[in-house]
Write a protein that holds these residues in place. Sequence first.
Motif, PDB file in Angstrom:
ATOM      1  N   ARG A  38       8.032  12.312  38.914  1.00 58.69           N
ATOM      2  CA  ARG A  38       9.135  13.281  38.860  1.00 58.69           C
ATOM      3  C   ARG A  38       9.129  14.058  37.558  1.00 58.69           C
ATOM      4  O   ARG A  38       9.482  15.218  37.531  1.00 58.69           O
ATOM      5  CB  ARG A  38      10.472  12.543  39.011  1.00 58.69           C
ATOM      6  CG  ARG A  38      10.667  11.926  40.384  1.00 58.69           C
ATOM      7  CD  ARG A  38      11.804  10.950  40.372  1.00 58.69           C
ATOM      8  NE  ARG A  38      11.576   9.886  39.388  1.00 58.69           N
ATOM      9  CZ  ARG A  38      12.391   8.867  39.159  1.00 58.69           C
ATOM     10  NH1 ARG A  38      13.514   8.769  39.830  1.00 58.69           N
ATOM     11  NH2 ARG A  38      12.095   7.944  38.262  1.00 58.69           N
ATOM     12  N   ASP A  63       8.837  13.162  44.131  1.00 64.15           N
ATOM     13  CA  ASP A  63       9.753  12.026  44.113  1.00 64.15           C
ATOM     14  C   ASP A  63       9.441  11.172  45.345  1.00 64.15           C
ATOM     15  O   ASP A  63       9.584  11.655  46.484  1.00 64.15           O
ATOM     16  CB  ASP A  63      11.197  12.547  44.156  1.00 64.15           C
ATOM     17  CG  ASP A  63      12.229  11.434  44.043  1.00 64.15           C
ATOM     18  OD1 ASP A  63      11.900  10.264  44.340  1.00 64.15           O
ATOM     19  OD2 ASP A  63      13.373  11.746  43.671  1.00 64.15           O
ATOM     20  N   GLY A  92       7.316   2.843  40.719  1.00 70.08           N
ATOM     21  CA  GLY A  92       8.274   1.771  40.938  1.00 70.08           C
ATOM     22  C   GLY A  92       9.150   1.553  39.724  1.00 70.08           C
ATOM     23  O   GLY A  92       8.880   2.055  38.636  1.00 70.08           O
ATOM     24  N   SER A 141       3.445  -7.005  42.536  1.00 68.67           N
ATOM     25  CA  SER A 141       3.817  -7.679  41.287  1.00 68.67           C
ATOM     26  C   SER A 141       3.715  -9.178  41.487  1.00 68.67           C
ATOM     27  O   SER A 141       3.825  -9.675  42.620  1.00 68.67           O
ATOM     28  CB  SER A 141       5.257  -7.326  40.926  1.00 68.67           C
ATOM     29  OG  SER A 141       5.708  -8.142  39.860  1.00 68.67           O
ATOM     30  N   VAL A 187       2.647  -6.131  31.807  1.00 69.94           N
ATOM     31  CA  VAL A 187       1.753  -5.095  31.277  1.00 69.94           C
ATOM     32  C   VAL A 187       2.617  -4.137  30.448  1.00 69.94           C
ATOM     33  O   VAL A 187       3.762  -3.857  30.815  1.00 69.94           O
ATOM     34  CB  VAL A 187       1.061  -4.336  32.432  1.00 69.94           C
ATOM     35  CG1 VAL A 187       0.245  -3.160  31.904  1.00 69.94           C
ATOM     36  CG2 VAL A 187       0.165  -5.277  33.238  1.00 69.94           C
TER      37      VAL A 187
HETATM   38  N1  LIG Z   1       4.467  -3.239  33.615  1.00 70.26           N
HETATM   39  C1  LIG Z   1       4.613  -4.422  34.189  1.00 70.26           C
HETATM   40  O1  LIG Z   1       4.794  -5.450  33.504  1.00 70.26           O
HETATM   41  C2  LIG Z   1       4.530  -4.526  35.688  1.00 70.26           C
HETATM   42  C3  LIG Z   1       4.373  -5.795  36.243  1.00 70.26           C
HETATM   43  C4  LIG Z   1       4.282  -5.904  37.635  1.00 70.26           C
HETATM   44  C5  LIG Z   1       4.330  -4.790  38.426  1.00 70.26           C
HETATM   45  N2  LIG Z   1       4.486  -3.565  37.854  1.00 70.26           N
HETATM   46  C6  LIG Z   1       4.540  -2.407  38.759  1.00 70.26           C
HETATM   47  O2  LIG Z   1       3.684  -1.409  38.262  1.00 70.26           O
HETATM   48  C7  LIG Z   1       4.122  -0.139  38.736  1.00 70.26           C
HETATM   49  C8  LIG Z   1       4.145   0.845  37.579  1.00 70.26           C
HETATM   50  O3  LIG Z   1       5.149   0.453  36.664  1.00 70.26           O
HETATM   51  P1  LIG Z   1       4.981   0.531  35.080  1.00 70.26           P
HETATM   52  O4  LIG Z   1       5.090  -0.853  34.573  1.00 70.26           O
HETATM   53  O5  LIG Z   1       3.818   1.346  34.703  1.00 70.26           O
HETATM   54  O6  LIG Z   1       6.374   1.217  34.700  1.00 70.26           O
HETATM   55  P2  LIG Z   1       6.746   2.616  34.047  1.00 70.26           P
HETATM   56  O7  LIG Z   1       6.025   2.800  32.757  1.00 70.26           O
HETATM   57  O8  LIG Z   1       8.234   2.635  34.012  1.00 70.26           O
HETATM   58  O9  LIG Z   1       6.207   3.678  35.098  1.00 70.26           O
HETATM   59  C9  LIG Z   1       6.821   3.834  36.341  1.00 70.26           C
HETATM   60  C10 LIG Z   1       6.299   5.086  36.985  1.00 70.26           C
HETATM   61  O10 LIG Z   1       6.897   5.217  38.275  1.00 70.26           O
HETATM   62  C11 LIG Z   1       7.366   6.533  38.407  1.00 70.26           C
HETATM   63  N3  LIG Z   1       8.480   6.593  39.337  1.00 70.26           N
HETATM   64  C12 LIG Z   1       9.608   5.840  39.347  1.00 70.26           C
HETATM   65  N4  LIG Z   1      10.420   6.246  40.326  1.00 70.26           N
HETATM   66  C13 LIG Z   1       9.798   7.282  40.954  1.00 70.26           C
HETATM   67  C14 LIG Z   1      10.137   8.132  42.032  1.00 70.26           C
HETATM   68  N5  LIG Z   1      11.317   8.010  42.684  1.00 70.26           N
HETATM   69  N6  LIG Z   1       9.264   9.081  42.408  1.00 70.26           N
HETATM   70  C15 LIG Z   1       8.095   9.229  41.744  1.00 70.26           C
HETATM   71  N7  LIG Z   1       7.711   8.466  40.714  1.00 70.26           N
HETATM   72  C16 LIG Z   1       8.570   7.511  40.320  1.00 70.26           C
HETATM   73  C17 LIG Z   1       7.743   6.973  37.012  1.00 70.26           C
HETATM   74  O11 LIG Z   1       7.656   8.387  36.904  1.00 70.26           O
HETATM   75  P3  LIG Z   1       8.891   9.425  36.811  1.00 70.26           P
HETATM   76  O12 LIG Z   1      10.040   8.689  36.191  1.00 70.26           O
HETATM   77  O13 LIG Z   1       8.344  10.533  35.966  1.00 70.26           O
HETATM   78  O14 LIG Z   1       9.123   9.843  38.223  1.00 70.26           O
HETATM   79  C18 LIG Z   1       6.630   6.337  36.198  1.00 70.26           C
HETATM   80  O15 LIG Z   1       5.516   7.181  36.161  1.00 70.26           O
HETATM   81  C19 LIG Z   1       5.499  -0.390  39.370  1.00 70.26           C
HETATM   82  O16 LIG Z   1       5.360  -0.438  40.776  1.00 70.26           O
HETATM   83  C20 LIG Z   1       5.897  -1.746  38.834  1.00 70.26           C
HETATM   84  O17 LIG Z   1       6.791  -2.419  39.679  1.00 70.26           O
HETATM   85  C21 LIG Z   1       4.592  -3.411  36.517  1.00 70.26           C
END
Ligand SMILES: NC(=O)c1ccc[n+]([C@@H]2O[C@H](COP(=O)([O-])OP(=O)(O)OC[C@H]3O[C@@H](n4cnc5c(N)ncnc54)[C@H](OP(=O)(O)O)[C@@H]3O)[C@@H](O)[C@H]2O)c1
Length: 279
Positions: A38, A63, A92, A141, A187
């Motif tokens: 977004r 989105d 997510g 996850s 992560v």
């Molecule tokens: N980091 C961890 O420890 C971890 C662990 C397990 C799983 N995960 C999973 O990894 C994935 C990525 O997360 P991350 O850790 O990299 O978190 P992050 O840094 O918060 O990134 C989340 C990304 O999702 C996008 N997003 C959220 N809502 C959205 C929407 N409605 N439409 C389009 N894009 C959307 C955000 O972009 P905008 O806000 O610009 O739209 C952002 O680019 C997620 O599915 C999360 O559940 C992460």
Amino acid sequence: MARLTGKVALVTGASSGIGAALAREFARQGAAVALLARRADRIEALAAELTAAGGRALAIPCDVTSDGDLERATAAAVAEFGRLDIVVANAGFGVAGRFADLALDDYRRQFETNVFGVLRTASATLAELSRTGGTLAIVGSVAGYLSAPGSSPYAMSKAAVRAFAVALRGELAPRGVAVVLVTPGFVDSEIRRVDNRGVLHPGAREPVPAWLRMPAATAARKIAGAIVRRRRELVVTAHGKVAVLLARHTPGFLAWLVARARVSRPEPGRTPRPGAPPT
Ligand SMILES: NC(=O)c1ccc[n+]([C@@H]2O[C@H](COP(=O)([O-])OP(=O)(O)OC[C@H]3O[C@@H](n4cnc5c(N)ncnc54)[C@H](OP(=O)(O)O)[C@@H]3O)[C@@H](O)[C@H]2O)c1
């Protein structure tokens, strides 16, 4: 290493964390990359960075909760690059809190992004992936295996996409499309600074200690490797592998362990509540 020369990847949630790191990794390996999120300013800056480094990248504001956005984004990516070989349904966030303190809308909001967002991504890109015999990666996850007190919305959403990935893998195999389930532990990213409404609090404290968090670039290299090899599932981080092992073989012991891990995340206008950090 240019293993992906001539290939095209589409990544949702490419404006931050794992998605941005994966986009950089795909570009480093020679793929053209469609960057979806977004926050247009962020993905445009990343596209400019990748292009300046000699890659091909296109920022497509999108989105995942909005019907039609993924279809438009897919059409824009194919118009620009001609094909789609890899799709990563990564966007997510985490809704935390105890059931008694949450409203049904908190669960709906969580599912709209983490579950229906993944379904919209798969649905919009399925025809192109079938045409190229490509790979769909779904980011779940470790929370999809363990459901800690205070994390039921997020854990439910990740269990749901895990189940989806397993079923879809069997359905798409005859079409030559691989489905890779990515199961990260902790992560480095912004996820634990995003509140229950999806609002980022840049100054919020990261509740997970640095030693336990894998750098996003390291995770991205491992995830890209699993996608290239079309693996069924990749659990990222050593602690994640241990947690999944315990969840499979000693779920009672794991539940006892995680019940003791209590942290809080920011929620504007509300007292931070105990809740497990999104993993
Ligand atoms: N980091 C961890 O420890 C971890 C662990 C397990 C799983 N995960 C999973 O990894 C994935 C990525 O997360 P991350 O850790 O990299 O978190 P992050 O840094 O918060 O990134 C989340 C990304 O999702 C996008 N997003 C959220 N809502 C959205 C929407 N409605 N439409 C389009 N894009 C959307 C955000 O972009 P905008 O806000 O610009 O739209 C952002 O680019 C997620 O599915 C999360 O559940 C992460």
